[in-house]
Design a protein around this motif. Structure first.
Motif, PDB file in Angstrom:
ATOM      1  N   MET A 101     -15.428  21.290 -61.409  1.00  0.00           N
ATOM      2  CA  MET A 101     -14.109  21.119 -61.324  1.00  0.00           C
ATOM      3  C   MET A 101     -13.652  20.473 -62.007  1.00  0.00           C
ATOM      4  SD  MET A 101     -13.200  19.126 -58.053  1.00  0.00           S
ATOM      5  CE  MET A 101     -11.558  18.269 -57.176  1.00  0.00           C
ATOM      6  N   ASN A 102     -12.026  21.112 -62.078  1.00  0.00           N
ATOM      7  CA  ASN A 102     -10.896  21.034 -62.811  1.00  0.00           C
ATOM      8  C   ASN A 102     -10.478  19.734 -62.733  1.00  0.00           C
ATOM      9  OD1 ASN A 102     -11.709  23.462 -64.026  1.00  0.00           O
ATOM     10  ND2 ASN A 102      -9.980  24.339 -62.251  1.00  0.00           N
ATOM     11  N   THR A 103     -10.063  18.934 -63.646  1.00  0.00           N
ATOM     12  CA  THR A 103      -9.502  18.003 -63.888  1.00  0.00           C
ATOM     13  C   THR A 103      -8.152  17.866 -65.125  1.00  0.00           C
ATOM     14  OG1 THR A 103     -10.645  16.521 -65.375  1.00  0.00           O
ATOM     15  CG2 THR A 103     -11.239  16.176 -63.286  1.00  0.00           C
ATOM     16  N   VAL A 104      -6.804  16.873 -64.444  1.00  0.00           N
ATOM     17  CA  VAL A 104      -5.814  17.029 -65.543  1.00  0.00           C
ATOM     18  C   VAL A 104      -6.151  15.363 -66.159  1.00  0.00           C
ATOM     19  CG1 VAL A 104      -3.672  17.124 -65.767  1.00  0.00           C
ATOM     20  CG2 VAL A 104      -4.945  18.262 -63.692  1.00  0.00           C
ATOM     21  N   ARG A 105      -6.012  15.641 -67.321  1.00  0.00           N
ATOM     22  CA  ARG A 105      -5.686  14.366 -68.203  1.00  0.00           C
ATOM     23  C   ARG A 105      -4.977  14.824 -69.079  1.00  0.00           C
ATOM     24  NH1 ARG A 105      -7.345  16.051 -72.793  1.00  0.00           N
ATOM     25  NH2 ARG A 105      -9.571  17.217 -73.562  1.00  0.00           N
ATOM     26  N   LYS A 106      -4.609  13.360 -69.763  1.00  0.00           N
ATOM     27  CA  LYS A 106      -3.169  12.855 -70.674  1.00  0.00           C
ATOM     28  C   LYS A 106      -3.504  14.025 -71.942  1.00  0.00           C
ATOM     29  CE  LYS A 106      -0.604  10.581 -72.301  1.00  0.00           C
ATOM     30  NZ  LYS A 106       1.033  10.825 -72.082  1.00  0.00           N
ATOM     31  N   ALA A 107      -3.300  14.648 -73.085  1.00  0.00           N
ATOM     32  CA  ALA A 107      -3.801  15.358 -74.215  1.00  0.00           C
ATOM     33  C   ALA A 107      -4.194  14.524 -75.146  1.00  0.00           C
ATOM     34  CB  ALA A 107      -2.504  16.290 -74.811  1.00  0.00           C
ATOM     35  N   VAL A 124      -8.873  20.889 -67.838  1.00  0.00           N
ATOM     36  CA  VAL A 124     -10.343  21.251 -68.402  1.00  0.00           C
ATOM     37  C   VAL A 124     -11.173  20.896 -67.362  1.00  0.00           C
ATOM     38  CG1 VAL A 124      -9.254  19.426 -70.296  1.00  0.00           C
ATOM     39  CG2 VAL A 124     -10.872  18.476 -68.885  1.00  0.00           C
ATOM     40  N   ASN A 125     -12.052  21.730 -67.520  1.00  0.00           N
ATOM     41  CA  ASN A 125     -13.128  21.890 -66.311  1.00  0.00           C
ATOM     42  C   ASN A 125     -14.599  21.241 -66.935  1.00  0.00           C
ATOM     43  OD1 ASN A 125     -14.293  22.953 -68.887  1.00  0.00           O
ATOM     44  ND2 ASN A 125     -14.355  25.713 -68.875  1.00  0.00           N
TER      45      ASN A 125
END
Length: 157
Positions: A1-7, A61-62
């Motif tokens: 599952m792909n997720t989005v986070r702060k770089a 990210v994966n």
């Protein structure tokens, strides 16, 4: 599952690779304007951008933590303009999905995330610029619900 986070700082090498991919799309479409292969930011500039609250950067990210795409945001708000209102805008300065991950929903995941983030931050709208030499990006943005706000035109001399 792909997720989005702060770089994070550790993401900078992957972000730099994606920035080259973005540049090459533009270079291939408009070699008269884009040098290629290049990046519009270097590692030091990216550190400053990542830590600046006015320029949020997110990565998708994966499960293994591999960066599949990035999105650079920039808050903009006009103050004391005699013609335009003082709306708060989230400008997408850069968005890229790794060539190897295209067609897997990464772009939609990033855009859906930034849409919610912008609403949460009290933004009136999301804006971005797209080059006409990048029809795939134009089609993607239209699919996400974006419509032209203004058009920049040129005549090469």
């Amino acid at each position: 599952m792909n997720t989005v986070r702060k770089a994070k700082i550790e993401d900078i090498p992957a972000i730099l690779e994606l920035l080259v991919q973005v540049d090459m799309v533009h270079h291939n479409g408009r070699p008269d304007l884009f040098k290629g292969p290049a990046t519009k930011y270097n590692a030091e500039e990216l550190k400053e951008i990542i830590f600046n609250a006015k320029t949020p950067v997110f990565v998708c990210v994966n499960d293994d933590g591999k960066v599949l795409g990035h999105l650079f945001g920039m808050f903009k708000q006009r103050q004391d303009d005699s013609v335009q209102t003082a709306i708060k805008t989230l400008y997408i300065d850069d968005i890229c999905v790794d060539e190897a991950a295209r067609g897997q929903g990464v772009g939609r995941t990033l855009y859906d995330f930034i849409n919610g983030f912008a609403k949460q931050e009290g933004c009136y709208n999301i804006t971005l610029n797209v080059w006409c030499c990048n029809p795939d990006a134009m089609k993607f943005y239209e699919t996400m619900g974006l419509v032209p706000q203004k058009i920049c035109m040129e005549q090469i001399l």
